[in-house]
Design a protein around this motif. Sequence first.
Motif, PDB file in Angstrom:
ATOM      1  N   GLN A  74      36.126  44.901  -6.449  1.00 47.36           N
ATOM      2  CA  GLN A  74      37.019  46.051  -6.525  1.00 47.36           C
ATOM      3  C   GLN A  74      36.847  46.949  -5.302  1.00 47.36           C
ATOM      4  O   GLN A  74      37.819  47.355  -4.665  1.00 47.36           O
ATOM      5  CB  GLN A  74      36.747  46.843  -7.805  1.00 47.36           C
ATOM      6  CG  GLN A  74      37.761  47.950  -8.080  1.00 47.36           C
ATOM      7  CD  GLN A  74      39.113  47.407  -8.476  1.00 47.36           C
ATOM      8  OE1 GLN A  74      39.218  46.557  -9.340  1.00 47.36           O
ATOM      9  NE2 GLN A  74      40.168  47.887  -7.828  1.00 47.36           N
ATOM     10  N   HIS A  75      35.598  47.248  -4.964  1.00 47.83           N
ATOM     11  CA  HIS A  75      35.342  48.098  -3.798  1.00 47.83           C
ATOM     12  C   HIS A  75      35.758  47.380  -2.512  1.00 47.83           C
ATOM     13  O   HIS A  75      36.301  48.012  -1.592  1.00 47.83           O
ATOM     14  CB  HIS A  75      33.864  48.473  -3.730  1.00 47.83           C
ATOM     15  CG  HIS A  75      33.514  49.356  -2.580  1.00 47.83           C
ATOM     16  ND1 HIS A  75      33.852  50.682  -2.512  1.00 47.83           N
ATOM     17  CD2 HIS A  75      32.849  49.086  -1.409  1.00 47.83           C
ATOM     18  CE1 HIS A  75      33.419  51.196  -1.385  1.00 47.83           C
ATOM     19  NE2 HIS A  75      32.811  50.256  -0.694  1.00 47.83           N
ATOM     20  N   TYR A  76      35.512  46.081  -2.466  1.00 46.73           N
ATOM     21  CA  TYR A  76      35.876  45.302  -1.279  1.00 46.73           C
ATOM     22  C   TYR A  76      37.375  45.363  -1.023  1.00 46.73           C
ATOM     23  O   TYR A  76      37.822  45.601   0.114  1.00 46.73           O
ATOM     24  CB  TYR A  76      35.429  43.850  -1.462  1.00 46.73           C
ATOM     25  CG  TYR A  76      35.807  42.930  -0.318  1.00 46.73           C
ATOM     26  CD1 TYR A  76      35.096  42.942   0.873  1.00 46.73           C
ATOM     27  CD2 TYR A  76      36.875  42.045  -0.435  1.00 46.73           C
ATOM     28  CE1 TYR A  76      35.439  42.101   1.928  1.00 46.73           C
ATOM     29  CE2 TYR A  76      37.223  41.197   0.612  1.00 46.73           C
ATOM     30  CZ  TYR A  76      36.500  41.235   1.783  1.00 46.73           C
ATOM     31  OH  TYR A  76      36.853  40.390   2.815  1.00 46.73           O
TER      32      TYR A  76
ATOM     33  N   SER B 158      30.446  50.489   3.182  1.00 51.28           N
ATOM     34  CA  SER B 158      30.970  49.257   2.587  1.00 51.28           C
ATOM     35  C   SER B 158      30.220  48.852   1.321  1.00 51.28           C
ATOM     36  O   SER B 158      30.698  48.012   0.554  1.00 51.28           O
ATOM     37  CB  SER B 158      30.930  48.110   3.610  1.00 51.28           C
ATOM     38  OG  SER B 158      31.873  48.335   4.638  1.00 51.28           O
ATOM     39  N   ASN B 159      29.046  49.430   1.118  1.00 49.75           N
ATOM     40  CA  ASN B 159      28.298  49.271  -0.142  1.00 49.75           C
ATOM     41  C   ASN B 159      28.055  47.818  -0.533  1.00 49.75           C
ATOM     42  O   ASN B 159      28.144  47.473  -1.717  1.00 49.75           O
ATOM     43  CB  ASN B 159      29.032  49.989  -1.286  1.00 49.75           C
ATOM     44  CG  ASN B 159      29.013  51.497  -1.129  1.00 49.75           C
ATOM     45  OD1 ASN B 159      28.254  52.038  -0.329  1.00 49.75           O
ATOM     46  ND2 ASN B 159      29.862  52.175  -1.871  1.00 49.75           N
TER      47      ASN B 159
ATOM     48  N   LEU C  35      31.968  41.415   8.748  1.00 49.92           N
ATOM     49  CA  LEU C  35      30.823  42.291   8.507  1.00 49.92           C
ATOM     50  C   LEU C  35      29.526  41.491   8.453  1.00 49.92           C
ATOM     51  O   LEU C  35      28.482  41.945   8.940  1.00 49.92           O
ATOM     52  CB  LEU C  35      31.033  43.073   7.207  1.00 49.92           C
ATOM     53  CG  LEU C  35      32.105  44.169   7.275  1.00 49.92           C
ATOM     54  CD1 LEU C  35      32.254  44.853   5.933  1.00 49.92           C
ATOM     55  CD2 LEU C  35      31.778  45.193   8.358  1.00 49.92           C
ATOM     56  N   ALA C  36      29.582  40.286   7.879  1.00 52.17           N
ATOM     57  CA  ALA C  36      28.389  39.432   7.864  1.00 52.17           C
ATOM     58  C   ALA C  36      27.970  39.078   9.286  1.00 52.17           C
ATOM     59  O   ALA C  36      26.773  39.013   9.596  1.00 52.17           O
ATOM     60  CB  ALA C  36      28.666  38.166   7.050  1.00 52.17           C
ATOM     61  N   ASP C  37      28.942  38.853  10.167  1.00 52.71           N
ATOM     62  CA  ASP C  37      28.645  38.555  11.571  1.00 52.71           C
ATOM     63  C   ASP C  37      27.932  39.735  12.241  1.00 52.71           C
ATOM     64  O   ASP C  37      27.041  39.540  13.085  1.00 52.71           O
ATOM     65  CB  ASP C  37      29.950  38.244  12.312  1.00 52.71           C
ATOM     66  CG  ASP C  37      29.751  37.985  13.789  1.00 52.71           C
ATOM     67  OD1 ASP C  37      29.608  36.814  14.177  1.00 52.71           O
ATOM     68  OD2 ASP C  37      29.737  38.964  14.579  1.00 52.71           O
TER      69      ASP C  37
ATOM     70  N   GLU D  66      20.921  48.716   2.504  1.00 49.84           N
ATOM     71  CA  GLU D  66      21.781  47.702   1.902  1.00 49.84           C
ATOM     72  C   GLU D  66      21.006  46.503   1.361  1.00 49.84           C
ATOM     73  O   GLU D  66      21.543  45.700   0.592  1.00 49.84           O
ATOM     74  CB  GLU D  66      22.818  47.212   2.932  1.00 49.84           C
ATOM     75  CG  GLU D  66      23.530  48.299   3.716  1.00 49.84           C
ATOM     76  CD  GLU D  66      24.228  49.310   2.823  1.00 49.84           C
ATOM     77  OE1 GLU D  66      24.683  48.928   1.726  1.00 49.84           O
ATOM     78  OE2 GLU D  66      24.295  50.499   3.212  1.00 49.84           O
ATOM     79  N   PHE D  67      19.750  46.340   1.768  1.00 51.19           N
ATOM     80  CA  PHE D  67      18.988  45.169   1.355  1.00 51.19           C
ATOM     81  C   PHE D  67      18.737  45.154  -0.158  1.00 51.19           C
ATOM     82  O   PHE D  67      18.425  46.185  -0.762  1.00 51.19           O
ATOM     83  CB  PHE D  67      17.638  45.119   2.074  1.00 51.19           C
ATOM     84  CG  PHE D  67      17.695  44.533   3.447  1.00 51.19           C
ATOM     85  CD1 PHE D  67      17.773  43.157   3.635  1.00 51.19           C
ATOM     86  CD2 PHE D  67      17.671  45.346   4.567  1.00 51.19           C
ATOM     87  CE1 PHE D  67      17.809  42.609   4.896  1.00 51.19           C
ATOM     88  CE2 PHE D  67      17.711  44.816   5.839  1.00 51.19           C
ATOM     89  CZ  PHE D  67      17.790  43.438   6.009  1.00 51.19           C
TER      90      PHE D  67
END
Length: 279
Positions: free
Chosen positions: A58-60, A118-119, A219-221, A247-248
């Motif tokens: 949902q947030h994404y 981005s949570n 974002l992963a990149d 974020e971890f």
Amino acid sequence: MGRWIGGDCCRENIMPEQETLKYSNYIVYVDESGDHGLKSIDKNYPIFVLAFCIFQKQHYSDYVVSTLQKFKFKHFGHDLVILHEREIRKEKNDFNIFKNRQERAEFIEELTEIIKNSNFILTSCVIQKEHLRSRESYPDNPYHLALSACLESVYDFLIEKNQQENLTHVVVEMRGKKEDKELELEFRRICAGKNKYKQTLPFAIKFADKRANSAGLQLADLVARPIGMYTLRPNQANRAFSVLKPEFYCQGGRGNTGKNFEEWGLKRIPHSLKSEKPR
């Protein structure tokens, strides 16, 4: 064997036993930093990093995708640009746009704020290649070790969220037919019981073309290399990693963010091979 669905831009493998599962509330995007091979090791970067970004759907969809698009429209006039950490860092291709240092700093600061908000939950594994190769026996493909470690962390997280009975998609970039087939086979082995729980894991792998304009993959990149630099030089200033620390995935849940993430959201191999125990 699973059933392949999809076209040229993406492929997905669904196992028969997964076809009746409901979808979870989360989706995972994966990227890497460095070369996972052990035959030739770069002395300047002797590690391999695999990073998993877990997003609440949902947030994404409500925030991450639209905010990243607005960011691109503002700085490029369109949203077709694909964000690559290396190209941004070296100001290459689409990122050779800055008139001065101040303009570049403002671009980085704005992108950093997007990452902060981005949570996502970050799980990762760092392969310390020289240490791994020094063992009497070591695996042919360290990528598979990192994959297993990260999938187990994602499953731990899903248990906390009571989503472990639902199907979660894991999105990775295509790398080539041979490499993708090897990855898909190992992914299925891990999900079929080759994991610390010795049980089936509810994940499906989704292969995306490198040209896919996926906010999650981009974002992963952006997060993989800062993890690697922190591992290599933990005492060196690393603003990008400081942004990522909250974020971890960590021991104690979100109320303990930024602490106790070692061996939870940040695993190291071979160290993790000695210390990792079922939780």
